[in-house]
Design an enzyme around this catalytic site. Sequence first.
Site, PDB file in Angstrom:
ATOM      1  CB  SER A 107      -0.828  -0.056   1.380  1.00 33.20           C
ATOM      2  OG  SER A 107      -1.839   1.035   1.262  1.00 33.20           O
ATOM      3  CG  ASP A 114      -5.766  -5.768   1.721  1.00 34.99           C
ATOM      4  OD1 ASP A 114      -6.075  -6.910   1.791  1.00 34.99           O
ATOM      5  OD2 ASP A 114      -5.719  -5.123   0.756  1.00 34.99           O
ATOM      6  CG  HIS A 134      -4.394  -0.543  -0.937  1.00 36.33           C
ATOM      7  ND1 HIS A 134      -4.569  -0.389   0.415  1.00 36.33           N
ATOM      8  CD2 HIS A 134      -4.605  -2.025  -1.061  1.00 36.33           C
ATOM      9  CE1 HIS A 134      -4.898  -1.528   1.211  1.00 36.33           C
ATOM     10  NE2 HIS A 134      -4.982  -2.540   0.028  1.00 36.33           N
TER      11      HIS A 134
END
Length: 992
Positions: free
Chosen positions: A28, A149, A57
Amino acid sequence: MPKRNRAKTTRVTPAVVSNFPIVGIGASAGGLAAFEAFFSGIPLNIDPGMAFVLVQHLSPDHTSMLAELVQRYTRMVVVEVEDGMKVEPNCVYIIPPGRNMAFLNGSLQLLEPTAGHGHRLPIDFFFHSLAQDLHERSIGIILSGTGSDGTQGISAIKEEGGMVMAQTPETTEYDGMPLSAIATGLVDSILSPSEMANQLIVYTVNTFGNHEGYQTGSQPKFHNMMDKIFILLRSQTGHDFSQYKPSTIGRRIERRLAIHQIESIDEYVKYLQQTPLEVEALFHDLLIGVTNFFRDPEAFVVLQEVILPKLFALKAEREVLRIWCVGCSTGEEAYSIAILLKEHMETQQLNVLVQLFATDIDAHAIAIARSGIYPAAIAADISPERLKRFFIAEPDGSYRIHKSIRDMLIFSEQNISKDPPFSKLDLISCRNLLIYMNSDLQKKIIPLFHYALNPEGILFLGSSESIGEFSNLFTILDQKSKFFQCKEEMNTSQRTLLDRTLLNAGITRTFAMRTVEKNNVAEKLPLRELMEQTLLRRIPLSGAIVNEQGDIVYLHGRTGMYLELPTGEMGVYNILKTAREGLRRDLTMALHAAISSHESVSSNFLHVQNLGMTLTLHLSSKTALRESPLYIVIFEEVIPEHSITEGAIEYPALGTKPTDEGKRIAMLQQELYEQEAFLQIANRKLETSNEELKSYNEEMQSLNEELQSTNEELETSKEELQSLNEELSTVNTELQTKVADLSHANNDMNNLLAGTNIGTVFVDHKLCILRFTPAVTNIIHLILTDLGRPVGHIASNMMGYDTFVSDIQSVLNTLIPKEAEVQTREGKWYSMRIQPYRTIENVIEGAVISFIDISEIVQMREELQKANRLSRLAIVVHDAIDAITVQDLDGHMLAWNPGAVRMYGWSEEEALRMNVRDRIAGADREEEIFKIKQLSRSEILEPYSSQRICKDRSVSDVRITSTALVNSAGEMYAIATTERLIPKKNTKRTDA
């Protein structure tokens, strides 16, 4: 120390790894720097033999430049994924923005995300599909990022036998995702991105490139080494894995060998002996319990709609429902069952006690279960309604189980193969545990479950498990969902097997007797209650239990003689409001005194008017329990000290003459009435204040609910903002890289333009100056403040060129470039070129005027023209019959044409070493020199006759024409002569 493999330096091609592994890399915020370090760590002379899929992301509102940026650090092909794209080894695939991605049958599938912004978990989504499709060939890597995540995804990869790596938190820009993954205890290696590549290559080569190296399970030596590993595990952890399936144990050990680059299992045994930490690591690797909330949703629907109603139907009010969750791992399944129980009891308004036991062999997993804190990824498995109701959002994005659910469970460590089981259970949930055990151990555990269950109790197994040969112990309720109901009958052989199992599990006769004693104690409790109730009925006492406000909680005896129900709406009865005349004041004072002092308070000889009778009471108010906010009020009827026959009380007759004592009594009664009126007013005020406080409390509760709702909305907004911040961080990193590239490109371009010394001016459609290079200031007088001004307003240094502005406009109108040569006032020449300014999208946004200095070219051109003229003249001189010579002012020969060679006999080489004096005959020498001096003084010299000496010493009469050669400054530097032979009849020789 064990011998380890070294990284191969030769290339690993797809032919070596036919079924190549696929590496999913999740990141991310801060992921770009980690990607750079990871791919820079892959040696250039090695083909990894695997595919890499990058899941980051990314903002759906911005075009991703990740593929272009990653391509700089690897020689592998880097592409952004298109729907249905096939995966090839030695390639890098990057998820496009605003998509979820899954892997199926060798291709990558793109899907529209269903979760809202801030709740998307693309890394978990991809890792789950990768594990389900590739099993042990799936590899997951967690790099820099916030949130959690990927945590659930690595659990799925580990369950299928894959390998997991995480970035060391110290090397990350954001350590949220790596810390969340590491906290699960499932990560095989914690390394910096630059170290991961080499470890990954060695692991894949050892695991997939040389797969036969460890598959020696049929050999006696292999079994012997496995037994040694079991001994080391049992001695350090106390747990015996010898009865687990060899295939499962073998795969786990293979992974450990590949991770540590150990060549043989006997070397691994030595390594275990020398490294106790590896024993613990192997122990946790063997205990990988992968679970999640409401796993196999269809089975939980059957549990909710069929099984739980059946179990609760067998329970009376206040009875206990006992449930055992075996192998609970980190507690997700146990909490799922508790949530279903809570929902069912609230829906059906049941008053049944629940005891839910959850056990596991792994202390680390039990610690996680007890904490009740789970990553944000659980939102994918739990409905929003249940997530909102049964979980509390933590500031770091994780979720904490609600206290009402946590209090329903008891977690403990237990080894089902040797520790005593729970008993008198109504439901046992043992899912995906038996599949790891061999048949002998399963034959011990299934009867153990039968023993622990009540008649008609339920056994809940995993989707790949069954009761085997014990069909006479259980009835199949749902074959698909694996629900089995306990039978009572058991044959002799199975009873013997069960007794042996119970003996091995430590269940002795003492344990059984202790259970009986507990049951006997439980049976005595109703008898004691029966005795207490009988005695209370025979004692003529009445009373009530009230709270601090006087609200009645419980009544005992005939209280109607002392309390009277009020008229109006029925609600909570208050003992102060329902007290009869003569009792309310003293009751209020006694209750208040008991609350203040926490001691018993008594009031004697109270007169209560009831149904035309006057009762004399003894009132006692005291706390029910020192820690409890409840109070007991006891009404006891007594006989007054001054009574008449038949129990009547003597009062002064009405109308009698009052005595002094009677006046005093009347005054006291009047004072008491006034005090009573005052107390009544105070009570009314107190009641009004209580009502206002209740109303205020209701408003505060309503406000609290609104604040909770606002807080939940803020939490949702926070999650969305956090996700947006991650995406913007990624976009910002990409843009920073692009800005750095652009800055380098601008620097290169500026240096290039300055180095070439080409003057350039950029103008827009309105002919206003946009940019210019320093070299153009020699032609057009420009300074930095001229940016934005029309180019026609600037003074020019060009001579004889008045159509500069019109030529630029013409190029913009026709899009036809124009070229011209212009000269400045300093005499320099420039090649001017005007052409349209085109963008990358082929859009015309102005014009570019460039000036290239061609002064030297013009000068060379003029010199060339002169040379051409001289060349033509040289041809004439060369082919002339006359002798043409050139001599300097001192008489030294500078040029000698072929005509002179023919005429005098000297070659050009010989003549150039001579002086003109050497060729003049003696009689004419002085006169000849005088004529040359005349010519040097710019005096006109007419053609004249003279004599010249030839090489053969003969003298020739010649007609000479002399011409002065003058340079650009007007100075004579040489003399050219044309000499023509005059024929003579007699030629005489001379020795001069």
